[in-house]
Design a protein around this motif. Structure first.
Motif, PDB file in Angstrom:
ATOM      1  N   SER A  55       0.825  -1.205   0.000  1.00 60.45           N
ATOM      2  CA  SER A  55       0.000   0.000   0.000  1.00 60.45           C
ATOM      3  C   SER A  55       0.864   1.262   0.000  1.00 60.45           C
ATOM      4  O   SER A  55       0.593   2.223  -0.715  1.00 60.45           O
ATOM      5  N   THR A  56       1.918   1.249   0.802  1.00 56.72           N
ATOM      6  CA  THR A  56       2.819   2.396   0.874  1.00 56.72           C
ATOM      7  C   THR A  56       3.499   2.628  -0.468  1.00 56.72           C
ATOM      8  O   THR A  56       3.577   3.764  -0.948  1.00 56.72           O
ATOM      9  N   ARG A  59       1.047   4.099  -3.006  1.00 62.12           N
ATOM     10  CA  ARG A  59       0.787   5.532  -2.764  1.00 62.12           C
ATOM     11  C   ARG A  59       1.957   6.388  -3.194  1.00 62.12           C
ATOM     12  O   ARG A  59       1.783   7.458  -3.762  1.00 62.12           O
ATOM     13  N   GLN A  60       3.181   5.926  -2.932  1.00 59.37           N
ATOM     14  CA  GLN A  60       4.365   6.680  -3.351  1.00 59.37           C
ATOM     15  C   GLN A  60       4.421   6.763  -4.867  1.00 59.37           C
ATOM     16  O   GLN A  60       4.727   7.804  -5.433  1.00 59.37           O
ATOM     17  N   HIS A  62       1.932   6.613  -6.932  1.00 54.08           N
ATOM     18  CA  HIS A  62       0.835   7.464  -7.395  1.00 54.08           C
ATOM     19  C   HIS A  62       1.186   8.947  -7.217  1.00 54.08           C
ATOM     20  O   HIS A  62       0.850   9.768  -8.070  1.00 54.08           O
ATOM     21  N   THR A  63       1.834   9.311  -6.124  1.00 52.36           N
ATOM     22  CA  THR A  63       2.140  10.729  -5.879  1.00 52.36           C
ATOM     23  C   THR A  63       3.334  11.220  -6.681  1.00 52.36           C
ATOM     24  O   THR A  63       3.521  12.410  -6.821  1.00 52.36           O
TER      25      THR A  63
END
Length: 65
Positions: A55-56, A59-60, A62-63
């Motif tokens: 998940s981390t 998210r990284q 994606h950003t």
């Protein structure tokens, strides 16, 4: 006991000591504060830890776009 494993600090911590440490064990993953190595540690099942890391990373990724 969680404290008896080999603890690793992130290479991104910069050597400041303000990071968490992680240790893998046969039935759990331990996480502790690098500034308080004798203090409490959290433990997670390997599957919970793998899900957290996935998940981390997602998210990284994606950003960064």
């Amino acid at each position: 006991m969680v404290r008896d494993g080999v603890w690793r600090t992130s290479t991104r911590s910069g050597g400041e000591g303000n990071c968490v440490e992680v240790a893998g064990f046969p039935e759990s993953v331990g996480v502790r504060d690098s500034k308080d190595r004798q203090g409490p540690a959290l433990t997670f099942t390997p599957s919970a830890w793998t899900a957290f890391i996935a998940s981390t990373r997602a998210r990284q990724s994606h950003t960064r776009r």
